[in-house]
Design an enzyme around this catalytic site. Structure first.
Site, PDB file in Angstrom:
ATOM      1  N   HIS A   1       8.268 -26.410   1.652  1.00  0.00           N
ATOM      2  CA  HIS A   1       7.544 -27.553   1.096  1.00  0.00           C
ATOM      3  C   HIS A   1       6.374 -27.100   0.241  1.00  0.00           C
ATOM      4  CE1 HIS A   1       9.813 -30.385   3.639  1.00  0.00           C
ATOM      5  NE2 HIS A   1       9.909 -29.324   4.413  1.00  0.00           N
TER       6      HIS A   1
ATOM      7  N   GLU B   1       0.826  -1.211   0.000  1.00  0.00           N
ATOM      8  CA  GLU B   1       0.000   0.000   0.000  1.00  0.00           C
ATOM      9  C   GLU B   1       0.866   1.270   0.000  1.00  0.00           C
ATOM     10  OE1 GLU B   1      -2.938   0.145   3.183  1.00  0.00           O
ATOM     11  OE2 GLU B   1      -4.501   0.614   1.750  1.00  0.00           O
TER      12      GLU B   1
ATOM     13  N   LYS C   1     -13.855   2.023  -2.956  1.00  0.00           N
ATOM     14  CA  LYS C   1     -14.663   2.487  -1.816  1.00  0.00           C
ATOM     15  C   LYS C   1     -15.872   3.273  -2.316  1.00  0.00           C
ATOM     16  CE  LYS C   1     -11.192   3.284   1.768  1.00  0.00           C
ATOM     17  NZ  LYS C   1     -10.492   4.300   2.520  1.00  0.00           N
TER      18      LYS C   1
HETATM   19  O1  PA5 Z   1      -2.891   1.990   5.890  1.00  0.00           O
HETATM   20  C1  PA5 Z   1      -3.983   2.511   5.771  1.00  0.00           C
HETATM   21  O2  PA5 Z   1      -4.141   3.731   5.856  1.00  0.00           O
HETATM   22  C2  PA5 Z   1      -5.205   1.660   5.545  1.00  0.00           C
HETATM   23  O3  PA5 Z   1      -4.871   0.321   5.395  1.00  0.00           O
HETATM   24  C3  PA5 Z   1      -6.157   1.812   6.713  1.00  0.00           C
HETATM   25  O4  PA5 Z   1      -5.543   1.380   7.890  1.00  0.00           O
HETATM   26  C4  PA5 Z   1      -7.458   1.048   6.486  1.00  0.00           C
HETATM   27  O5  PA5 Z   1      -8.028   1.412   5.283  1.00  0.00           O
HETATM   28  C5  PA5 Z   1      -8.435   1.316   7.617  1.00  0.00           C
HETATM   29  O6  PA5 Z   1      -8.660   2.683   7.732  1.00  0.00           O
HETATM   30  P1  PA5 Z   1      -9.283   3.317   9.035  1.00  0.00           P
HETATM   31  O7  PA5 Z   1      -8.346   3.105  10.161  1.00  0.00           O
HETATM   32  O8  PA5 Z   1      -9.451   4.760   8.707  1.00  0.00           O
HETATM   33  O9  PA5 Z   1     -10.592   2.634   9.280  1.00  0.00           O
END
Ligand code: PA5
Length: 440
Positions: free
Chosen positions: A296, A275, A410
């Site tokens: 394995h 990410e 989203k």
């Molecule tokens: O790294 C990130 O920003 C995302 O993976 C968030 O942690 C995830 O989308 C969850 O978001 P939030 O904590 O706002 O619910």
């Protein structure tokens, strides 16, 4: 301090598939210079080791009185706590309390099972969301909120929120219903938040001293900006992985810890890496693995498949269990040779043998070496990998702290689920479904 062994990516060790040490150094220096420019306010995760733990400890102490502790969160708001649970208190729910459930998906069956197991009257629910607007987390929150209310229980005795200090739905509800709330500092983003109350409340709830985790992380924070290269292994690791991609076309990073307790660390690292770096056509694909299990399952591919991977081992020097393998069946060599050794010896030898086999086949690999698994070291590992990922982002020239690519999905979910303001996306989903039907 955890150590990094990068011998097996060097030209002098693996020949032309390797990297020139001078080039690694140059890019490591560049990564440190870029970090020192402090271009992003999100670098605040480096200050988390210095936070005040008073409130986390207070709520943590209360949490230990409950029978069940549920985390509702997803992505960066769930993977870090899971690593803390599974690395520092393995098989926790079989022997200790509170029993912990991390519900990080909206799979209806999983929630059904959790609800069947827990006694809501003796349950504390930690809703973790930085934005306070994540559909998955809010949906499960709404279900449990209704259940708590239906049972005439007090919401402020059964919920704790971990969220943004200034804004969002959870912040608002915390104020309105006097629900205890812990803060994720404004500039700390989800996948870099494990060392905030996101991970630390769970640590306290299961009896782990959060200050020990932070002590370990502090050592890494303090080294992150150091220009003296041997003190900054994070810059070396970032540089090697970056160069393996950009010079050698190695587009896959296999993260391979040799401990069941670090299995979820693989998942956490893969989210962090993917990410943070996968943008603007750049980045490499992280693969979450586990030794010896994947020897394995995957090793054949790594040895003889496409030349597109770098293997990143994580070796654990001491495993906390010295029981000897008994000497039995002297006349059956397949059993005899194991006798007198320990499982620790075997797992570490297998790690070494796999590393050597890859080296003999001239396959680039690196090794992070940790002395043992404890809160201090886990804190170091988190910060080590977070700094490495940030530095890699700086080398790629991408912002390691945003995730623009996840927004569209989203928005389409919002549209399909009827959220106001997303009517166009709702229409697009309908059209897409019509179009697809034709070919099914
Ligand atoms: O790294 C990130 O920003 C995302 O993976 C968030 O942690 C995830 O989308 C969850 O978001 P939030 O904590 O706002 O619910």
């Amino acid at each position: 301090m955890i150590k990094l062994d990068l011998s097996n990516v060097l030209t002098e060790v693996i020949g032309k598939k390797g990297l020139n040490f001078y080039e690694i150094e140059q890019n490591a220096k560049k990564a440190i210079t870029l970090l020192n420019e402090k271009k992003y306010s999100e670098l605040d995760f480096l200050n988390l080791p210095y936070q005040d733990l008073k409130k986390v400890k207070e709520i943590g102490e209360r949490a230990r009185e409950y029978e069940h502790f549920i985390i509702l969160g997803i992505g960066g708001s769930a993977l870090g706590p899971r690593v803390i649970l599974e690395s520092l208190s393995p098989f926790h729910n079989l022997t200790k309390k509170p029993k912990v459930f991390i519900y990080d998906n909206v799979d209806p069956t999983t929630l059904k099972h959790i609800i069947e197991i827990i006694d809501l009257k003796r349950t504390l629910i930690n809703v973790i969301s930085k934005s306070g607007s994540t559909s998955e987390t809010l949906a499960s929150f709404l279900i449990l909120w209704r259940m708590i209310r239906d049972k005439k229980l007090k919401v402020n005795e059964h919920f704790v929120f971990t969220t943004d200090p200034e804004k969002g739905n959870l912040k608002r509800l915390a104020e309105e219903y006097e629900i205890p709330a812990l803060e994720i500092p404004k500039n700390v983003v989800g996948r870099y938040s494990v060392l905030s109350p996101v991970g630390l409340l769970l640590a306290e709830a299961i009896g782990i001293k959060s200050e020990s985790i932070l002590e370990g992380a502090k050592e890494v924070s303090d080294r992150a900006f150091k220009e003296n290269l041997p003190e900054n292994p994070m810059a070396f690791l970032a540089s090697c992985l970056y160069l393996m991609d950009t010079l050698k076309e190695r587009k896959i990073v296999v993260f391979l810890p040799y401990s069941d307790r670090l299995k979820t660390l693989s998942e956490w690292f893969c989210q962090l890496w993917a990410e943070s770096l996968g943008k603007e056509g750049k980045g490499t694909t992280p693969y979450p693995s586990l030794g010896t299990t994947d020897q394995h399952s995957q090793l054949q591919l790594w040895m003889e498949g496409p030349e597109d991977k770098v293997i990143l081992f994580m070796a654990v020097e001491q495993h906390n269990f010295q029981e000897e393998i008994p000497e039995e069946f002297h006349d059956i060599e397949g059993l005899r040779f194991l006798g007198g050794h320990t499982l620790e010896e075997l797992i570490n030898t297998e790690q070494l043998a796999t590393e050597m086999a890859l080296w003999m086949n001239k396959k680039p690999n690196m090794k992070i070496i940790i002395p043992k698994i404890n809160p201090f070291i886990i804190g170091q590992i988190f910060q080590f990998l977070q700094v490495t990922t940030t530095m890699a982002g700086l080398l790629y020239g991408v912002n390691p702290f945003n995730q623009p690519g996840v927004e569209l999905g989203k928005r389409l979910t919002y549209g399909a689920m009827g959220k106001r303001g997303f009517e166009t996306e709702g229409e697009e989903v309908k059209n897409y479904l019509k179009k697809q039907k034709f070919y099914i």
